[in-house]
Structures are given as C-alpha cells and as structure tokens.
Design a protein around this motif. Sequence first.
Motif, PDB file in Angstrom:
ATOM      1  N   SER A  13      20.767  51.979  68.195  1.00 16.13           N
ATOM      2  CA  SER A  13      21.895  51.831  67.282  1.00 16.13           C
ATOM      3  C   SER A  13      21.578  50.866  66.142  1.00 16.13           C
ATOM      4  CB  SER A  13      23.129  51.356  68.052  1.00 16.13           C
ATOM      5  OG  SER A  13      24.211  51.104  67.177  1.00 16.13           O
ATOM      6  N   LEU A  14      20.904  49.765  66.454  1.00 16.92           N
ATOM      7  CA  LEU A  14      20.524  48.819  65.401  1.00 16.92           C
ATOM      8  C   LEU A  14      19.590  49.470  64.389  1.00 16.92           C
ATOM      9  CD1 LEU A  14      19.961  45.583  67.517  1.00 16.92           C
ATOM     10  CD2 LEU A  14      21.777  45.970  65.843  1.00 16.92           C
ATOM     11  N   ASP A  15      18.656  50.273  64.877  1.00 17.37           N
ATOM     12  CA  ASP A  15      17.729  50.993  63.996  1.00 17.37           C
ATOM     13  C   ASP A  15      18.497  51.978  63.122  1.00 17.37           C
ATOM     14  OD1 ASP A  15      15.495  52.040  62.791  1.00 17.37           O
ATOM     15  OD2 ASP A  15      14.642  52.915  64.610  1.00 17.37           O
ATOM     16  N   SER A  16      19.380  52.764  63.738  1.00 17.60           N
ATOM     17  CA  SER A  16      20.205  53.710  62.977  1.00 17.60           C
ATOM     18  C   SER A  16      21.043  52.978  61.934  1.00 17.60           C
ATOM     19  CB  SER A  16      21.141  54.480  63.921  1.00 17.60           C
ATOM     20  OG  SER A  16      20.437  55.348  64.778  1.00 17.60           O
ATOM     21  N   GLY A  17      21.670  51.877  62.362  1.00 16.25           N
ATOM     22  CA  GLY A  17      22.550  51.139  61.470  1.00 16.25           C
ATOM     23  C   GLY A  17      21.841  50.590  60.257  1.00 16.25           C
ATOM     24  N   ARG A  18      20.646  50.070  60.465  1.00 15.01           N
ATOM     25  CA  ARG A  18      19.883  49.545  59.325  1.00 15.01           C
ATOM     26  C   ARG A  18      19.592  50.647  58.314  1.00 15.01           C
ATOM     27  NH1 ARG A  18      17.486  46.157  63.514  1.00 15.01           N
ATOM     28  NH2 ARG A  18      16.054  47.858  64.066  1.00 15.01           N
ATOM     29  N   ASN A  19      19.273  51.836  58.803  1.00 15.17           N
ATOM     30  CA  ASN A  19      18.984  52.953  57.907  1.00 15.17           C
ATOM     31  C   ASN A  19      20.226  53.397  57.135  1.00 15.17           C
ATOM     32  OD1 ASN A  19      16.305  53.030  58.752  1.00 15.17           O
ATOM     33  ND2 ASN A  19      16.717  54.512  60.374  1.00 15.17           N
ATOM     34  N   VAL A  20      21.349  53.495  57.826  1.00 16.10           N
ATOM     35  CA  VAL A  20      22.597  53.887  57.165  1.00 16.10           C
ATOM     36  C   VAL A  20      22.998  52.844  56.140  1.00 16.10           C
ATOM     37  CG1 VAL A  20      25.075  54.255  57.517  1.00 16.10           C
ATOM     38  CG2 VAL A  20      23.416  55.302  59.079  1.00 16.10           C
ATOM     39  N   LEU A  21      22.903  51.572  56.508  1.00 17.86           N
ATOM     40  CA  LEU A  21      23.266  50.487  55.600  1.00 17.86           C
ATOM     41  C   LEU A  21      22.437  50.556  54.318  1.00 17.86           C
ATOM     42  CD1 LEU A  21      24.975  47.871  55.329  1.00 17.86           C
ATOM     43  CD2 LEU A  21      23.025  46.643  56.314  1.00 17.86           C
ATOM     44  N   ALA A  22      21.141  50.744  54.464  1.00 14.22           N
ATOM     45  CA  ALA A  22      20.263  50.813  53.289  1.00 14.22           C
ATOM     46  C   ALA A  22      20.606  52.017  52.414  1.00 14.22           C
ATOM     47  CB  ALA A  22      18.799  50.876  53.737  1.00 14.22           C
ATOM     48  N   ALA A  23      20.928  53.151  53.051  1.00 15.82           N
ATOM     49  CA  ALA A  23      21.248  54.366  52.287  1.00 15.82           C
ATOM     50  C   ALA A  23      22.537  54.202  51.495  1.00 15.82           C
ATOM     51  CB  ALA A  23      21.365  55.558  53.239  1.00 15.82           C
ATOM     52  N   LEU A  24      23.553  53.625  52.113  1.00 14.02           N
ATOM     53  CA  LEU A  24      24.825  53.434  51.416  1.00 14.02           C
ATOM     54  C   LEU A  24      24.679  52.425  50.281  1.00 14.02           C
ATOM     55  CD1 LEU A  24      27.349  53.380  54.407  1.00 14.02           C
ATOM     56  CD2 LEU A  24      26.818  55.282  52.874  1.00 14.02           C
ATOM     57  N   ARG A  25      23.981  51.353  50.538  1.00 14.95           N
ATOM     58  CA  ARG A  25      23.781  50.347  49.491  1.00 14.95           C
ATOM     59  C   ARG A  25      22.981  50.908  48.327  1.00 14.95           C
ATOM     60  NH1 ARG A  25      22.394  44.822  52.974  1.00 14.95           N
ATOM     61  NH2 ARG A  25      24.574  44.232  53.378  1.00 14.95           N
ATOM     62  N   ALA A  26      22.027  51.791  48.630  1.00 14.13           N
ATOM     63  CA  ALA A  26      21.221  52.405  47.565  1.00 14.13           C
ATOM     64  C   ALA A  26      22.071  53.230  46.621  1.00 14.13           C
ATOM     65  CB  ALA A  26      20.121  53.272  48.178  1.00 14.13           C
ATOM     66  N   ARG A  27      23.219  53.700  47.125  1.00 12.51           N
ATOM     67  CA  ARG A  27      24.140  54.482  46.294  1.00 12.51           C
ATOM     68  C   ARG A  27      25.306  53.637  45.771  1.00 12.51           C
ATOM     69  NH1 ARG A  27      24.962  60.763  46.898  1.00 12.51           N
ATOM     70  NH2 ARG A  27      22.773  61.366  46.769  1.00 12.51           N
ATOM     71  N   GLY A  28      25.177  52.341  45.900  1.00 15.19           N
ATOM     72  CA  GLY A  28      26.164  51.459  45.305  1.00 15.19           C
ATOM     73  C   GLY A  28      27.371  51.134  46.150  1.00 15.19           C
ATOM     74  N   VAL A  29      27.372  51.559  47.432  1.00 18.97           N
ATOM     75  CA  VAL A  29      28.510  51.288  48.309  1.00 18.97           C
ATOM     76  C   VAL A  29      28.463  49.827  48.762  1.00 18.97           C
ATOM     77  CG1 VAL A  29      29.637  51.888  50.494  1.00 18.97           C
ATOM     78  CG2 VAL A  29      28.577  53.681  49.102  1.00 18.97           C
ATOM     79  N   ASP A  30      29.627  49.183  48.765  1.00 18.35           N
ATOM     80  CA  ASP A  30      29.736  47.809  49.249  1.00 18.35           C
ATOM     81  C   ASP A  30      29.803  47.849  50.773  1.00 18.35           C
ATOM     82  OD1 ASP A  30      30.242  45.163  49.767  1.00 18.35           O
ATOM     83  OD2 ASP A  30      32.187  45.082  48.752  1.00 18.35           O
ATOM     84  N   ALA A  31      28.648  47.906  51.395  1.00 15.16           N
ATOM     85  CA  ALA A  31      28.543  48.058  52.848  1.00 15.16           C
ATOM     86  C   ALA A  31      27.931  46.826  53.472  1.00 15.16           C
ATOM     87  CB  ALA A  31      27.707  49.294  53.183  1.00 15.16           C
ATOM     88  N   GLN A  32      28.448  46.466  54.667  1.00 14.89           N
ATOM     89  CA  GLN A  32      27.954  45.306  55.394  1.00 14.89           C
ATOM     90  C   GLN A  32      27.740  45.677  56.859  1.00 14.89           C
ATOM     91  OE1 GLN A  32      27.307  42.491  53.695  1.00 14.89           O
ATOM     92  NE2 GLN A  32      28.179  43.364  51.803  1.00 14.89           N
ATOM     93  N   ALA A  33      26.738  45.082  57.470  1.00 13.75           N
ATOM     94  CA  ALA A  33      26.468  45.320  58.889  1.00 13.75           C
ATOM     95  C   ALA A  33      27.444  44.527  59.749  1.00 13.75           C
ATOM     96  CB  ALA A  33      25.039  44.919  59.226  1.00 13.75           C
ATOM     97  N   VAL A  34      27.926  45.180  60.817  1.00 19.44           N
ATOM     98  CA  VAL A  34      28.774  44.514  61.805  1.00 19.44           C
ATOM     99  C   VAL A  34      28.225  44.876  63.178  1.00 19.44           C
ATOM    100  CG1 VAL A  34      31.075  44.322  62.790  1.00 19.44           C
ATOM    101  CG2 VAL A  34      30.810  44.602  60.319  1.00 19.44           C
TER     102      VAL A  34
END
Length: 323
Positions: A34-55
């Motif tokens: 899950s941590l691995d998946s989350g890091r990938n999703v977080l990076a993808a959303l941020r790359a598109r300008g989404v204000d995303a944070q890990a929780v």
Amino acid sequence: MSETVFPPQKVTDPARFGRVAVLMGGTSSEREVSLDSGRNVLAALRARGVDAQAVDGVTTLVHELQARHFDRVFNILHGGEGENGVLQGLLEGLGVPYTGSGVLGSALAMDKIRTKQVWLSLGLPTPRYARLPKGADVHAAAREIGLPLIVKPSCEGSSVGVSRVFDEAGLDSAIELAARYPGELLMEQMVVGDELTVGILGDGTTHHALPSIRIVPKGEWYDYNAKYIAEDTQYLCPGLDGEAEAEIRRIALAAFLAAGCSGWGRVDVMRDRASGAFYLLEANTAPGMTGHSLVPKAAAQLGIGFEELCWRILEQTLEVAAR
C-alpha cells in the motif's frame, strides 16, 4: 473484439478536487504494498497539479478530516479496514467523497466466501469451495473438494497466507499458515491452467472491462514474490483474443457489479487448461498501483497512462459528491 473507447476527461482544472488525501499504509498485512502504491499515486496526482498529501492509516485520516484539512480521499489502503467497508462507512458518515467501491461492495468483495455465494446464486462460475470456521474438519472438507486444492484466509489479499496443497500431508501446515490471519478460512478447488485478471474502470455513467492480462510467473505459481518482487514475471496484454477475450471481460464485469463494486477495481480469473472454462477467484476494490501492478498495465493498453488513470479514478469522486 472492439476496444473500449473512454469519453474525454470530465475536468481539466486540478483545483476542482480541492485538497486530496492519498490514504495509504495502515496496519494490514498489505501495508508495504500500500505504501508503494500510495507513493506512485501521490506522485501522479501532484504531477498533474493536484493538491495531494499522503496520509498513513485511518486513525490519522480521522484527525485530518476533523480538522477539515481535506476535501476528498483517494483510497489506496490495501486490505483490512481500507477495503472491508469500515473506511467507506466512516467517509459516508462524514460526507467526504472517496474513490472506489462503497460500503456494500467493499465489505462483500473483501470476504471471498460471501462473494462466491453471490456469484453462484447468479450462475457465475467459481471453483468448488468449503467454508472453514474454527473447529471445522479440514480433512473431510479436503476429501469432499478433492486434491489438489488451495487454502487461504477468506479476508486477505496479495496472496498472503495462501498455500497450494497436493496431498493430505501438506494440509495441516497450510491450515496453520492461513489461520494466522483473522476471519474464516477458505478451501478451494485448484484450477490448473492460466491465471488472468481483468481491470474495471468506470467513467461516471458506466463501467468498462479493460483488456485482460495473462500472468506467466517464472516459478510454479503467482505468489507474493512473483507479484511484488520478482522482475521475471511476464504480463501478456491482452491475455486472450477473439471470443475468449470477449467472454472473460463479460464475466469479470458481471462479477464486479454482482458484488456491488463500483468505480474501479480488478477481478481475478483462472482458465482451466483442459476445458478452456473460466472460474472467478475474487474481486479487488483497491488494487495495487505499484510498478508491478496490473490495472495500470491494462489501462496503458488502451492508451491511458498512469497519471491519466489516477486522474480518472479521482474524477469519480466528483460524481459521488454530486449525488
């Protein structure tokens, strides 16, 4: 078969999403994935300008939501309370939009035994099985199902606690391993043949079955190592062609919807080598998004890259919020 054509993305302004919590980690046996998946999703959303944070985990999320730090949740918390309906019920009660299936679909798909019961009631194919509550006569169940067979926890994913049993001598150790995890145990007929999976992705109005993937591990079977560590597992996409590909997509989509699932997910299927028949194994409501994961591979076959896939999944929360 004709390929799926997705409609254009619904929004182009990342500000429409507000602040997004990418929920990952947690306390289940699938934490590291899950941590691995989350890091990938977080990076993808941020790359598109989404204000995303890990929780990390549900307890932290609750505190963050109480402080009104987030507007919606991208749930990539594998297993446990991330997929069993607990998180979904919490977010429903708080009125916070989230990705993936709702309470019913999450809870039902997490329980492999109850999922099978629903599928069988609708005539959908799944291997013979036995439910093993505490104190069950496992040797009698094995004789009823016949060897070889699979023993697994009913409410775990990522091949955690799963054993293949070829003779009665191996049965007790398989039960001991599966019993380390909470919930009932599932004993299941082993289908000898190809292992396939079908990703499901909604577009707000309907759900589409993505091209199937046929999994060819280097070893004897697709275990945890082959899924997340080994670099020599082959993924053939589409996994089938012609009528067989159309049929596996049809069955997978029917199984996903029958279990009350929605948004996005994945359905795992075995194809019997002798007969060519398909057998449904399980539905996953928060599939992996790692470098080895399957839904991104299938989406890429349709020209949907990883960043776009994450965006489209997040877009589904706008539909939920509008209901």
